[in-house]
Design a protein around this motif. Structure first.
Motif, PDB file in Angstrom:
ATOM      1  N   PHE A 121       0.848  -1.040  -0.085  1.00 53.85           N
ATOM      2  CA  PHE A 121      -0.060  -0.222   0.047  1.00 53.85           C
ATOM      3  C   PHE A 121       0.888   1.221   0.025  1.00 53.85           C
ATOM      4  CE2 PHE A 121       1.290   0.568   4.342  1.00 53.85           C
ATOM      5  CZ  PHE A 121       0.909   1.868   4.852  1.00 53.85           C
ATOM      6  N   VAL A 122       0.317   2.417  -0.275  1.00 54.08           N
ATOM      7  CA  VAL A 122       0.852   3.617  -0.269  1.00 54.08           C
ATOM      8  C   VAL A 122      -0.445   4.537   0.541  1.00 54.08           C
ATOM      9  CG1 VAL A 122       2.763   3.609  -1.953  1.00 54.08           C
ATOM     10  CG2 VAL A 122       0.476   4.500  -2.413  1.00 54.08           C
ATOM     11  N   ALA A 123       0.229   5.463   1.176  1.00 55.95           N
ATOM     12  CA  ALA A 123      -0.913   6.649   1.845  1.00 55.95           C
ATOM     13  C   ALA A 123      -0.342   7.732   1.915  1.00 55.95           C
ATOM     14  CB  ALA A 123      -1.527   5.916   2.987  1.00 55.95           C
ATOM     15  N   TRP A 124      -1.036   8.741   2.004  1.00 52.44           N
ATOM     16  CA  TRP A 124      -0.583  10.197   2.170  1.00 52.44           C
ATOM     17  C   TRP A 124      -1.782  10.985   2.450  1.00 52.44           C
ATOM     18  CZ3 TRP A 124      -1.779   7.771  -2.156  1.00 52.44           C
ATOM     19  CH2 TRP A 124      -3.018   8.227  -2.935  1.00 52.44           C
ATOM     20  N   THR A 125      -1.500  12.238   2.906  1.00 51.27           N
ATOM     21  CA  THR A 125      -2.718  13.333   3.490  1.00 51.27           C
ATOM     22  C   THR A 125      -2.557  14.315   2.608  1.00 51.27           C
ATOM     23  OG1 THR A 125      -3.901  14.287   5.047  1.00 51.27           O
ATOM     24  CG2 THR A 125      -1.429  14.174   5.375  1.00 51.27           C
ATOM     25  N   LYS A 126      -3.535  15.036   2.288  1.00 49.90           N
ATOM     26  CA  LYS A 126      -3.572  16.628   1.494  1.00 49.90           C
ATOM     27  C   LYS A 126      -3.596  17.801   2.677  1.00 49.90           C
ATOM     28  CE  LYS A 126      -2.885  15.643  -2.828  1.00 49.90           C
ATOM     29  NZ  LYS A 126      -1.505  15.760  -3.479  1.00 49.90           N
ATOM     30  N   ARG A 127      -3.991  17.131   3.895  1.00 51.13           N
ATOM     31  CA  ARG A 127      -4.376  18.110   4.949  1.00 51.13           C
ATOM     32  C   ARG A 127      -2.885  18.502   5.520  1.00 51.13           C
ATOM     33  NH1 ARG A 127      -8.748  15.335   8.863  1.00 51.13           N
ATOM     34  NH2 ARG A 127     -10.441  15.276   7.438  1.00 51.13           N
ATOM     35  N   VAL A 128      -2.734  19.721   5.626  1.00 54.74           N
ATOM     36  CA  VAL A 128      -1.381  20.441   5.930  1.00 54.74           C
ATOM     37  C   VAL A 128      -1.267  20.427   7.684  1.00 54.74           C
ATOM     38  CG1 VAL A 128       0.091  22.193   5.852  1.00 54.74           C
ATOM     39  CG2 VAL A 128      -1.753  22.062   4.112  1.00 54.74           C
ATOM     40  N   GLN A 129      -0.827  19.159   8.058  1.00 52.08           N
ATOM     41  CA  GLN A 129      -0.860  18.479   9.554  1.00 52.08           C
ATOM     42  C   GLN A 129       0.225  17.531   9.575  1.00 52.08           C
ATOM     43  OE1 GLN A 129      -4.830  16.877  10.720  1.00 52.08           O
ATOM     44  NE2 GLN A 129      -5.852  18.603  10.113  1.00 52.08           N
ATOM     45  N   GLU A 130       0.893  17.847  10.656  1.00 50.23           N
ATOM     46  CA  GLU A 130       2.152  17.022  11.058  1.00 50.23           C
ATOM     47  C   GLU A 130       1.942  15.585  11.367  1.00 50.23           C
ATOM     48  OE1 GLU A 130       4.656  18.920  14.002  1.00 50.23           O
ATOM     49  OE2 GLU A 130       5.213  20.603  12.472  1.00 50.23           O
ATOM     50  N   HIS A 131       0.635  15.400  11.795  1.00 44.86           N
ATOM     51  CA  HIS A 131       0.113  13.994  12.163  1.00 44.86           C
ATOM     52  C   HIS A 131      -1.206  13.817  11.879  1.00 44.86           C
ATOM     53  CE1 HIS A 131       0.336  10.196  14.277  1.00 44.86           C
ATOM     54  NE2 HIS A 131      -0.988  10.592  14.698  1.00 44.86           N
ATOM     55  N   ASN A 242      -6.588  22.815   3.938  1.00 40.65           N
ATOM     56  CA  ASN A 242      -6.950  21.536   3.319  1.00 40.65           C
ATOM     57  C   ASN A 242      -7.790  20.503   4.091  1.00 40.65           C
ATOM     58  OD1 ASN A 242      -5.747  22.574   1.010  1.00 40.65           O
ATOM     59  ND2 ASN A 242      -3.963  21.167   1.008  1.00 40.65           N
ATOM     60  N   ALA A 243      -8.180  21.275   5.156  1.00 44.04           N
ATOM     61  CA  ALA A 243      -8.935  20.239   6.225  1.00 44.04           C
ATOM     62  C   ALA A 243     -10.059  19.588   5.875  1.00 44.04           C
ATOM     63  CB  ALA A 243      -9.102  21.211   7.385  1.00 44.04           C
ATOM     64  N   SER A 244     -10.674  20.133   4.698  1.00 45.51           N
ATOM     65  CA  SER A 244     -11.951  19.562   3.975  1.00 45.51           C
ATOM     66  C   SER A 244     -11.519  18.249   3.349  1.00 45.51           C
ATOM     67  CB  SER A 244     -12.601  20.350   3.071  1.00 45.51           C
ATOM     68  OG  SER A 244     -11.849  20.734   2.017  1.00 45.51           O
ATOM     69  N   ARG A 245     -10.223  18.078   3.033  1.00 47.17           N
ATOM     70  CA  ARG A 245      -9.726  16.549   2.342  1.00 47.17           C
ATOM     71  C   ARG A 245     -10.059  15.352   3.335  1.00 47.17           C
ATOM     72  NH1 ARG A 245      -7.441  17.482  -2.965  1.00 47.17           N
ATOM     73  NH2 ARG A 245      -7.562  15.066  -2.902  1.00 47.17           N
ATOM     74  N   VAL A 246      -9.998  14.412   2.853  1.00 50.96           N
ATOM     75  CA  VAL A 246      -9.961  13.052   3.557  1.00 50.96           C
ATOM     76  C   VAL A 246      -8.500  13.044   4.283  1.00 50.96           C
ATOM     77  CG1 VAL A 246      -9.675  10.521   3.493  1.00 50.96           C
ATOM     78  CG2 VAL A 246     -11.610  11.862   2.373  1.00 50.96           C
ATOM     79  N   ALA A 247      -8.718  12.607   5.717  1.00 58.24           N
ATOM     80  CA  ALA A 247      -7.300  12.519   6.348  1.00 58.24           C
ATOM     81  C   ALA A 247      -6.275  11.509   5.805  1.00 58.24           C
ATOM     82  CB  ALA A 247      -7.662  12.031   7.797  1.00 58.24           C
ATOM     83  N   VAL A 248      -6.818  10.668   5.262  1.00 63.30           N
ATOM     84  CA  VAL A 248      -5.775   9.527   4.799  1.00 63.30           C
ATOM     85  C   VAL A 248      -6.208   8.930   3.339  1.00 63.30           C
ATOM     86  CG1 VAL A 248      -4.667   7.247   5.123  1.00 63.30           C
ATOM     87  CG2 VAL A 248      -4.892   8.859   7.085  1.00 63.30           C
ATOM     88  N   GLU A 249      -5.419   9.301   2.306  1.00 70.37           N
ATOM     89  CA  GLU A 249      -5.982   8.864   1.057  1.00 70.37           C
ATOM     90  C   GLU A 249      -4.568   7.686   0.671  1.00 70.37           C
ATOM     91  OE1 GLU A 249      -5.893  12.125  -1.585  1.00 70.37           O
ATOM     92  OE2 GLU A 249      -7.091  13.413  -0.398  1.00 70.37           O
ATOM     93  N   GLY A 250      -5.212   6.699   0.091  1.00 76.70           N
ATOM     94  CA  GLY A 250      -4.125   5.823  -0.440  1.00 76.70           C
ATOM     95  C   GLY A 250      -4.812   4.753  -1.592  1.00 76.70           C
ATOM     96  N   TRP A 251      -3.756   3.789  -1.930  1.00 82.09           N
ATOM     97  CA  TRP A 251      -3.931   2.895  -2.700  1.00 82.09           C
ATOM     98  C   TRP A 251      -3.349   1.325  -1.892  1.00 82.09           C
ATOM     99  CZ3 TRP A 251      -5.268   3.237  -7.828  1.00 82.09           C
ATOM    100  CH2 TRP A 251      -5.036   4.246  -8.612  1.00 82.09           C
ATOM    101  N   ILE A 252      -4.103   0.365  -2.384  1.00 79.54           N
ATOM    102  CA  ILE A 252      -3.435  -0.924  -1.785  1.00 79.54           C
ATOM    103  C   ILE A 252      -3.869  -1.798  -3.065  1.00 79.54           C
ATOM    104  CG2 ILE A 252      -4.843  -0.620   0.530  1.00 79.54           C
ATOM    105  CD1 ILE A 252      -6.906  -2.580  -0.272  1.00 79.54           C
ATOM    106  N   THR A 253      -2.797  -2.788  -3.056  1.00 77.45           N
ATOM    107  CA  THR A 253      -2.799  -3.580  -4.294  1.00 77.45           C
ATOM    108  C   THR A 253      -4.139  -4.487  -4.201  1.00 77.45           C
ATOM    109  OG1 THR A 253      -1.593  -5.499  -3.150  1.00 77.45           O
ATOM    110  CG2 THR A 253      -0.273  -3.916  -4.150  1.00 77.45           C
ATOM    111  N   GLY A 254      -4.411  -5.122  -5.610  1.00 82.45           N
ATOM    112  CA  GLY A 254      -5.268  -5.902  -5.885  1.00 82.45           C
ATOM    113  C   GLY A 254      -5.461  -7.313  -5.060  1.00 82.45           C
ATOM    114  N   GLU A 255      -4.020  -7.882  -4.982  1.00 79.99           N
ATOM    115  CA  GLU A 255      -3.878  -8.922  -4.033  1.00 79.99           C
ATOM    116  C   GLU A 255      -4.246  -8.804  -2.795  1.00 79.99           C
ATOM    117  OE1 GLU A 255       0.007 -12.191  -2.994  1.00 79.99           O
ATOM    118  OE2 GLU A 255       0.244 -10.252  -4.247  1.00 79.99           O
TER     119      GLU A 255
END
Length: 556
Positions: A121-131, A242-255
């Protein structure tokens, strides 16, 4: 939907008309007596994609070198500064980088699992927050994550996903079913793009949003996801951080997605098929997700590079050429090749921008309208430079006649055809047809509409504000080697070099094809710049109303 397909179908006439031309040969002398140089084009590609430019990452030493090079070139060519007395337009960016290699954990009555960063998986945030984090967040499978009233489709109908994590499929039901009457059939709609899915999840109030990756519907392999989403993630910062964005966005593999659904007592493949049919209802999964992201935040200013060749009669009206100068920069030095050189993507297009600027600047008489040349930043981070330009245009949108985008020139050699991404969208096709006839070539539509290329390059930012936009992608029928060979070469690039360090300059590239396509674009722009026409979007196109309203609001 139906209107759009009928517009595309009508453009078959364009191919028939062009096919009356004698054969795929280079056209005669260009209007104005100018010449495009394959040698200069090759030199600029080699320079921009060299290791010295460090992958041309925004807000990096590579940007400094790239912008300096482009400004020097614009000045030497004879372009005037397009932003007051400056050759640059500042684009404020925020960069958010996940620190370390966090794990994504799933747990429920059916068991527990831990997904590895980068591999699973990979994940990130668009919220401008340190955690940011997900703490035992409930999972809900929302099919394709689409709300499209015009198609009678709502994957969120009756749901309250506030505080939950939605799991979604990439692309849209049209591609999944190959049903021409569902969405846009095989051709991806904007609803199929990952950008839309995260935006819709945010509108629905979700805490997390995970897209299941599969190569065919995504249009690229997992390695592209790894390369694109594991480094600094750039964005434009809103007033709320960008507080209106989802906290965690990401992809996971199909497997790993299949394993997750099995843990929840569900059959992933069965639910995937059900999600592509009308009437599908979202399915809560008895599994909870947890992940913690510690972020390094940097605010920076990147730059679009802008130059103008003022018109001789109506300098307030302009034709806009654009190409993105940026690529993915560099990764850690503990790998054999840390630099994403981006030779094809998009040193070629940037070099083409320079060569077209030289051609127009060398004309003995300037065109009636202005020519604006824009090398935009941060395309790879979500079309950010072009989005900022569209919000802060240097020539008002109602005075911009058309936009022409270059993103990956043809390095395979001369083609009998030229691929138009979005063929049938606007009257610009007619101008291109006339230019193609000079070369004995035909216009063909995107051979891979399921990959959503129309939404993956900078012309889309300008189209969204109403400016008719043209985007070519070489061709599919090589003069010497034919279609099958061309397809093999393009597939090889997608699998082995796209968004990878291996996208490097190759001295064996046949740039005759690139020059051939640049000559087409030169002819289109020359005609528009010396005329008084205002090309329109096709009837029924989604951007036509935006353009008409913009022009109407500024009529004398």
């Amino acid at each position: 939907m139906t209107v759009h397909r009928s517009v595309l179908a009508s453009t078959a006439l364009l191919g028939l008309l062009a096919s009356c031309a004698p054969g795929a040969e280079r056209g005669g002398a260009l209007p104005g007596g100018v010449e495009l140089s394959e040698e200069r084009l090759r030199s600029d590609i080699r320079t921009l994609s060299s290791d010295a430019f460090e992958g041309r990452g925004p807000a990096s030493p590579g940007e400094e070198k790239t912008v300096e090079f482009l400004v020097d070139q614009f000045r030497d060519i004879g372009l005037e500064p397009a932003n007051g007395d400056a050759y640059t337009q500042e684009v404020p960016l925020v960069s958010i980088t996940v620190e370390g290699r966090p794990a994504l954990r799933f747990g429920g009555a059916g068991g527990a699992s831990e997904l590895a960063w980068g591999t699973d998986f990979v994940a990130w945030t668009k919220r401008v927050q340190e955690h940011v984090s997900l703490d035992d967040s409930e999972l809900v499978f929302v099919g394709y994550g689409i709300v499209a009233p015009e198609y009678g489709w709502n994957d969120y109908e009756g749901l309250d996903v506030r505080g939950k994590t939605v799991v979604m499929l990439v692309n849209d039901p049209g591609f999944a079913t190959q049903d021409p009457d569902l969405f846009n059939g095989n051709a991806m709609t904007y609803y199929g793009r990952w950008t839309y899915k995260y935006e819709e999840a945010a509108r629905q109030g979700a805490a997390g949003a995970l897209i299941v990756h599969e190569t065919a519907p995504a249009g690229y392999p997992w390695a592209v996801v790894q390369g694109s989403w594991t480094g600094p993630q750039f964005g434009l910062e809103s007033e709320d951080g960008n507080a209106s964005r989802v906290a965690v966005e990401g992809w996971i593999t199909g497997e790993r997605a299949r394993e997750l659904f099995a843990m929840a007592g569900e059959d992933f493949d069965a639910l995937q098929q059900a999600a592509a049919r009308p009437g599908f209802r979202a399915r809560p999964l008895p599994v909870r997700a947890s992940v913690e992201l510690d972020n390094h935040i940097e605010r920076s200013v990147s730059r679009n590079v802008v130059g103008m060749l003022p018109g001789s009669e109506r300098p307030d009206e302009a034709i806009l050429f654009m190409a993105h100068w940026d690529h993915l920069g560099r990764t850690s030095d503990d790998v054999p090749d840390p630099i994403f050189n981006g030779a094809f993507d998009n040193a070629t297009g940037t070099a083409g921008l320079l060569e077209l600027a030289r051609a127009f600047a060398s004309l003995p008489e300037r065109p009636a309208r202005s020519l604006l040349f824009v090398a935009v930043t941060a395309e790879e981070q979500g079309l950010l430079g072009s989005a900022y330009y569209a919000e802060h245009p240097l020539v008002p949108t109602h005075k911009t006649v058309a936009a022409i985008n270059m993103d990956g020139l043809n390095v395979l050699g001369p083609m009998r055809d030229v691929t138009v991404i979005g063929l049938g969208n606007s009257e610009l096709d007619r101008y291109l047809l006339e230019a193609a006839q000079e070369q004995g070539r035909v216009l063909t539509p995107d051979p891979e509409p399921e990959k959503g290329f129309y939404y993956r390059s900078d012309h889309f930012s300008l189209a969204k504000v109403g400016i008719p936009s043209l985007y070519l992608e070489g061709g599919t029928d090589h003069v010497e080697h034919g279609r099958e060979w061309t397809t093999q070469q393009k597939d090889d690039y997608t699998l082995n070099r796209y968004h990878k360090p291996s996208d490097e300059y190759d001295p064996s590239w046949d740039l005759r094809g690139a020059v051939q396509d640049l000559e087409l674009l030169y002819r289109v722009a020359f005609t528009l710049a010396n005329g008084d026409a205002w090309p329109e979007w096709a009837e029924g196109n989604e951007f036509r109303a935006i353009r008409e309203a913009d022009l109407a609001a500024h009529r004398d």
